[in-house]
Design a protein around this motif. Structure first.
Motif, PDB file in Angstrom:
ATOM      1  N   LYS A  82      -5.356  -0.103   4.769  1.00 19.21           N
ATOM      2  CA  LYS A  82      -5.799  -0.962   3.663  1.00 19.21           C
ATOM      3  C   LYS A  82      -5.984  -0.137   2.391  1.00 19.21           C
ATOM      4  N   GLN A  84      -4.468   2.662   1.564  1.00 19.44           N
ATOM      5  CA  GLN A  84      -3.204   3.209   1.077  1.00 19.44           C
ATOM      6  C   GLN A  84      -2.267   2.149   0.487  1.00 19.44           C
ATOM      7  N   SER A  85      -2.530   0.905   0.756  1.00 13.92           N
ATOM      8  CA  SER A  85      -1.603  -0.150   0.357  1.00 13.92           C
ATOM      9  C   SER A  85      -1.737  -0.507  -1.116  1.00 13.92           C
ATOM     10  N   THR A  86      -0.592  -0.695  -1.739  1.00 13.56           N
ATOM     11  CA  THR A  86      -0.533  -1.221  -3.100  1.00 13.56           C
ATOM     12  C   THR A  86       0.331  -2.479  -3.121  1.00 13.56           C
ATOM     13  N   ASP A  87       0.621  -3.010  -1.944  1.00  9.28           N
ATOM     14  CA  ASP A  87       1.512  -4.159  -1.804  1.00  9.28           C
ATOM     15  C   ASP A  87       0.765  -5.472  -2.030  1.00  9.28           C
ATOM     16  N   PRO A  88       1.039  -6.147  -3.125  1.00  9.49           N
ATOM     17  CA  PRO A  88       0.359  -7.424  -3.358  1.00  9.49           C
ATOM     18  C   PRO A  88       0.809  -8.507  -2.377  1.00  9.49           C
TER      19      PRO A  88
END
Length: 128
Positions: A82, A84-88
Motif C-alpha cells: 500500500k 509503495q503504490s502510486t496506482d490510482p
C-alpha cells in the motif's frame, strides 16, 4: 459502492493442533488476536490459517504460535504494498501484494503444509 456496502463475508477457521505457549489464537486471526490488548488494529485484516510451519528461513521458536508469525509477515507485506503504490486504479497494488505473498511462500520463508485465506482490508483484496 452500494454493492460493497451491503456485502458481508463470514470467515470460520479451525486448527487441529495448537503450537506455542499461552492461549489459543482466535480464528479468523486479526491484529487484536496478536496483541490481545483490545488495541485498534492499524488495518482490520483477517487471516484464517490451518497449517504447520516447521521449517524455512523465517525462524519460529517452538514456543511461538506460527499463526501469529504468518499473520505478521503477510500484514507487513500488505502495509508495504500500500505504501509503495502510486496506482490510482488500485490494480497494480493488489498485484504487487499478491506477488509478495506468493514470494513469501515460494522463497521458503515458511515451509510446511497449509491452507489459508487472508483478507487485506486496506486493499479490499483476498488471497487464498
Amino acid at each position: 459502492d452500494e454493492i460493497v456496502a451491503s456485502t458481508s463475508v463470514t470467515l470460520v477457521g479451525s486448527v487441529l493442533h495448537l503450537r506455542g505457549e499461552g492461549h489459543p489464537l482466535r480464528q479468523p486471526h486479526t491484529h487484536d488476536s496478536v496483541s490481545g490488548d483490545g488495541a485498534v488494529a492499524p488495518i482490520a485484516s483477517y487471516l484464517c490459517w490451518n497449517g504447520e510451519v516447521f521449517g524455512g528461513t523465517e525462524v519460529i521458536a517452538p514456543s511461538q504460535c506460527d499463526t501469529g508469525a504468518v499473520f505478521a509477515a503477510i500484514q507487513a507485506l500488505e502495509i508495504d504494498s500500500k505504501a509503495q503504490s502510486t496506482d490510482p486504479a488500485h490494480t497494480s497494488v493488489c498485484q504487487m501484494f499478491l506477488d509478495k505473498v506468493r514470494t513469501l511462500f515460494e522463497s521458503h520463508q515458511f515451509e510446511g503444509p497449509f491452507a489459508m485465506i487472508y483478507y487485506a482490508a486496506s486493499l479490499g483484496f483476498t488471497v487464498y
